[in-house]
Design a protein around this motif. Structure first.
Motif, PDB file in Angstrom:
ATOM      1  N   TYR A  64     116.832  43.411  11.137  1.00 56.66           N
ATOM      2  CA  TYR A  64     116.356  44.554  10.366  1.00 56.66           C
ATOM      3  C   TYR A  64     116.636  45.860  11.087  1.00 56.66           C
ATOM      4  O   TYR A  64     116.793  45.907  12.304  1.00 56.66           O
ATOM      5  CB  TYR A  64     114.863  44.383  10.072  1.00 56.66           C
ATOM      6  CG  TYR A  64     114.579  43.077   9.396  1.00 56.66           C
ATOM      7  CD1 TYR A  64     115.045  42.835   8.114  1.00 56.66           C
ATOM      8  CD2 TYR A  64     113.905  42.056  10.054  1.00 56.66           C
ATOM      9  CE1 TYR A  64     114.832  41.621   7.492  1.00 56.66           C
ATOM     10  CE2 TYR A  64     113.685  40.828   9.437  1.00 56.66           C
ATOM     11  CZ  TYR A  64     114.148  40.619   8.158  1.00 56.66           C
ATOM     12  OH  TYR A  64     113.946  39.405   7.543  1.00 56.66           O
ATOM     13  N   TRP A 121     113.697  49.242   7.715  1.00 56.17           N
ATOM     14  CA  TRP A 121     114.162  48.653   6.472  1.00 56.17           C
ATOM     15  C   TRP A 121     114.897  47.352   6.756  1.00 56.17           C
ATOM     16  O   TRP A 121     115.620  47.244   7.743  1.00 56.17           O
ATOM     17  CB  TRP A 121     115.094  49.599   5.719  1.00 56.17           C
ATOM     18  CG  TRP A 121     115.524  49.016   4.406  1.00 56.17           C
ATOM     19  CD1 TRP A 121     116.708  48.438   4.100  1.00 56.17           C
ATOM     20  CD2 TRP A 121     114.708  48.898   3.235  1.00 56.17           C
ATOM     21  NE1 TRP A 121     116.703  47.966   2.812  1.00 56.17           N
ATOM     22  CE2 TRP A 121     115.479  48.247   2.255  1.00 56.17           C
ATOM     23  CE3 TRP A 121     113.400  49.286   2.917  1.00 56.17           C
ATOM     24  CZ2 TRP A 121     114.985  47.965   0.976  1.00 56.17           C
ATOM     25  CZ3 TRP A 121     112.921  49.006   1.647  1.00 56.17           C
ATOM     26  CH2 TRP A 121     113.710  48.364   0.694  1.00 56.17           C
ATOM     27  N   VAL A 180     120.872  48.230   1.352  1.00 57.06           N
ATOM     28  CA  VAL A 180     120.435  49.174   2.394  1.00 57.06           C
ATOM     29  C   VAL A 180     120.605  50.612   1.906  1.00 57.06           C
ATOM     30  O   VAL A 180     119.627  51.305   1.617  1.00 57.06           O
ATOM     31  CB  VAL A 180     121.205  48.953   3.714  1.00 57.06           C
ATOM     32  CG1 VAL A 180     120.729  49.954   4.778  1.00 57.06           C
ATOM     33  CG2 VAL A 180     121.024  47.534   4.223  1.00 57.06           C
ATOM     34  N   GLN A 238     117.459  44.497   4.893  1.00 60.86           N
ATOM     35  CA  GLN A 238     118.282  44.162   3.738  1.00 60.86           C
ATOM     36  C   GLN A 238     117.830  42.826   3.135  1.00 60.86           C
ATOM     37  O   GLN A 238     117.395  41.925   3.826  1.00 60.86           O
ATOM     38  CB  GLN A 238     119.759  44.072   4.119  1.00 60.86           C
ATOM     39  CG  GLN A 238     120.113  42.981   5.108  1.00 60.86           C
ATOM     40  CD  GLN A 238     119.786  43.345   6.544  1.00 60.86           C
ATOM     41  OE1 GLN A 238     119.570  44.501   6.862  1.00 60.86           O
ATOM     42  NE2 GLN A 238     119.746  42.350   7.406  1.00 60.86           N
ATOM     43  N   ASP A 250     128.652  53.951   6.462  1.00 60.91           N
ATOM     44  CA  ASP A 250     127.694  53.974   7.566  1.00 60.91           C
ATOM     45  C   ASP A 250     128.125  55.013   8.599  1.00 60.91           C
ATOM     46  O   ASP A 250     127.375  55.945   8.943  1.00 60.91           O
ATOM     47  CB  ASP A 250     127.636  52.570   8.187  1.00 60.91           C
ATOM     48  CG  ASP A 250     126.555  52.413   9.249  1.00 60.91           C
ATOM     49  OD1 ASP A 250     125.909  53.415   9.611  1.00 60.91           O
ATOM     50  OD2 ASP A 250     126.359  51.284   9.714  1.00 60.91           O
ATOM     51  N   LEU A 282     123.544  50.202   9.592  1.00 62.83           N
ATOM     52  CA  LEU A 282     123.572  48.783   9.246  1.00 62.83           C
ATOM     53  C   LEU A 282     123.263  47.926  10.462  1.00 62.83           C
ATOM     54  O   LEU A 282     123.664  48.257  11.584  1.00 62.83           O
ATOM     55  CB  LEU A 282     124.944  48.389   8.690  1.00 62.83           C
ATOM     56  CG  LEU A 282     125.341  48.949   7.330  1.00 62.83           C
ATOM     57  CD1 LEU A 282     126.769  48.524   6.989  1.00 62.83           C
ATOM     58  CD2 LEU A 282     124.371  48.492   6.245  1.00 62.83           C
TER      59      LEU A 282
END
Length: 588
Positions: A341, A483, A493, A485, A540, A387
């Motif tokens: 995460y 957060w 995301v 995914q 990203d 990510l």
């Protein structure tokens, strides 16, 4: 649309991270730095899309596998939900692997390498109509625990029941893609005889989903436990949450809530149809009500029946971490895995409008000091991307040199501030008021003072932390958020953490950028998943370089132990729980 990590797992939460409001160990990190093994490295897991051949059973066997025996699973909490439609917690999804199956799932190839494959389906689906239509064919010989065939009508029923009022938790992707964002206004489930035209079942083996927009990674969505199948003939609505009907290798035979649970083999599960689950033990026995330190001490002692015990998600208690890492005798039973995460220190772009100030903070960030406070390299690894490495297509980069210069690049930061519109800014930094976060806040304040930034700390109560930072007009310049995914794709995301700006929403940075919005929309429309994954990775880096809405936070490392007679134990890099799929009991 939140994937939730069970509260209590190192106190880290996924999605809006209710278990970790404010980052770090939530006050539970070791007071002193634990020593990471000198040669320890973590390789990003590899997730690819498998073929029809990969979707055939049985599952690959782990080395030294033995069939038979009973595993005792020790954890703190019982499972709040057993109905797949109500599952949106990693530990519950992990548990569901024992008794439920879906259209797709993840086949372990080797350690750290996985393929998305057909589970009940013959493959990962056939996409048409530019990504709007997905067709799945069920395998021959897949059955429920009573021996009745699993059919396409069961698949249709499974999805339609998610619209019913009694389903209050679980993912919403498929429902929204079939109807609208507020999907329960569009349809209330199949119990009154009404059905969705957007799910078609031309025969017993074929199911066709017709989405309103293209969704290149729908086959990943169907792998979520929230979409595991429920039989139309055995659906007991609310009662199903206590006694689900098995399509997987085991059946629940006894359950005393909050105390214990027992599972035995499902005689109608055929390993030849299952490329995912090994199902090597004869029985599983669950024991609930144990705290992390009790569990850690039991595994360290490794006495009696605890030799065949394990835990899905109870990580080594912080009080025992250094002891465990230094004890050579425990190494054969030691499991270590970074969290899948993402954690971030968000800038409130409504208030911190100068990118040079935001980038200066990134260059000056006290990465190493924060890592030491939280247990050192044994407990945290440096992350410099939005990510997480578990996401398909992830690529590494270090725009602000936080890996190269973990103590911060003060001179570069000063230079950027001097070029900014506010060379000596004051920022209000909100944080979760725990002992660990208090220490981290002092470090951040002192470090940023070196480049001329005055940090005004604003402590927030843990219980209402997210309520306060999730207000659009929150009055803060910077704050932590997390957060997770829902499957390893940037599509779960970026459109969320950079989605609509609203009270209670997940766009904590308040990023509103037409270029980013257009690119997200373009990527979501792509019908090729590999092309989409590469595009998310490129986005990203572009966001970090050209907008800089956040400072990437450290990534947690989970450390676990298990009994000495447990084989095949690994922390799954996607669920961050020990998967039951490869577990076996060693011969004494």
């Amino acid at each position: 649309m939140t994937a939730v990590l069970a509260i209590g797992v190192l106190a880290i939460g996924a999605a809006c991270a209710p278990g970790n409001a404010g980052g770090g160990g939530g006050g539970n990190a070791p007071a002193a730095s634990a020593s990471a093994p000198a040669t320890e490295t973590f390789t990003a897991p590899k997730v690819t899309i498998g073929t029809a051949d990969d979707s055939r059973g049985p599952a690959p066997e782990p080395e030294g596998v033995v069939k038979g025996g009973t595993v005792t699973m020790i954890d703190r909490d019982d499972f709040a939900h057993l109905d797949p439609g109500q599952i949106y917690v990693n530990t519950e999804g992990n548990m569901a692997l024992l008794y439920a199956r879906g259209l797709t799932g993840y086949r372990r190839v080797t350690k750290g390498e996985y393929k998305l494959v057909g589970d009940l389906a013959t493959d990962t689906g056939t996409v048409s109509d530019g990504g709007k239509t997905w067709t799945f064919t069920l395998k021959d010989g897949v059955k429920w625990q009573d021996g009745s065939a699993i059919t396409s009508e069961d698949v249709k029923w499974t999805i339609e029941r998610l619209f019913a009022p009694h389903i209050t938790f679980g993912p919403a992707y498929i429902q929204q893609w079939l109807t609208q964002e507020d999907y329960k206004k569009d349809y209330q489930g199949p119990y009154d005889g009404k059905h969705l035209d957007s799910i078609q079942t031309p025969d017993d083996k074929t199911v066709v989903f017709k989405f309103k927009e293209p969704h290149a990674d729908a086959n990943f969505a169907f792998a979520m436990a929230g979409y595991y199948l429920v039989p139309k003939a055995k659906d007991t609505k609310e009662k199903y949450d206590k006694q689900p009907f098995s399509s997987g290798p085991y059946m629940i035979t006894a359950h005393t809530p909050d105390k214990s649970m027992e599972l035995e083999r499902n005689p109608n599960w055929d390993p030849a149809t299952d490329p995912i689950r090994g199902a090597y033990p004869d029985k599983w026995r669950f024991e609930f009500g144990q705290e992390a330190i009790q569990i850690s001490d039991r595994f360290i002692a490794d006495a009696g029946a605890d030799k065949t015990a394990m835990s899905f998600y109870s990580y080594v208690a912080p009080e025992r971490l250094q002891q465990v890492l230094k004890d050579e005798s425990l190494k054969p039973r030691l499991l270590r895995q970074p969290s899948p995460y993402g954690n971030y220190y968000y800038f409130n772009l409504d208030r911190m409008k100068d990118i040079k100030v935001r980038q200066a903070i990134n260059y000056a960030w006290p990465t190493r000091q924060l890592q030491q406070i939280e247990g050192g390299p044994a407990a945290k690894v440096i992350s410099t991307t939005i990510l997480n490495p578990v996401v398909a297509g992830w690529s590494d980069f270090d725009v602000f040199g936080q890996k190269a210069k973990p103590d911060g690049d003060i001179e570069k930061a000063k230079q950027l501030l001097a070029e900014s519109s506010t060379p000596n800014p004051t920022i209000i930094y909100a944080y979760n008021q725990t002992p660990t976060e208090e220490r981290k806040t002092v470090v951040i304040k002192n470090q940023l003072a070196k480049i001329g930034i005055n940090v005004v700390p604003k402590p927030l109560a843990r219980k209402t932390y997210y309520d306060q930072i999730s207000k659009v007009d929150n009055g803060f310049d910077m704050y932590w958020g997390g957060w997770g995914q829902d499957w390893p794709s940037g599509s779960t995301v970026f459109p969320v953490i950079f989605g609509p700006v609203r009270d209670g929403g997940y766009n904590q940075s308040h990023l509103r950028d037409p270029g980013v919005d257009a690119e997200m929309k373009r990527i979501l429309s792509l019908s090729d998943a590999n092309e989409a994954n590469a595009a998310w990775s490129a986005l990203d880096k572009k966001i970090v370089e050209t907008i800089t809405p956040l400072v990437p936070d450290l990534n947690d490392i989970g450390t676990m132990l298990h009994g000495s007679l447990i084989g095949g134990a690994e922390i799954d890099p996607q669920s961050w729980a020990v998967s039951p799929n490869t577990i076996f009991v060693k011969q004494q």
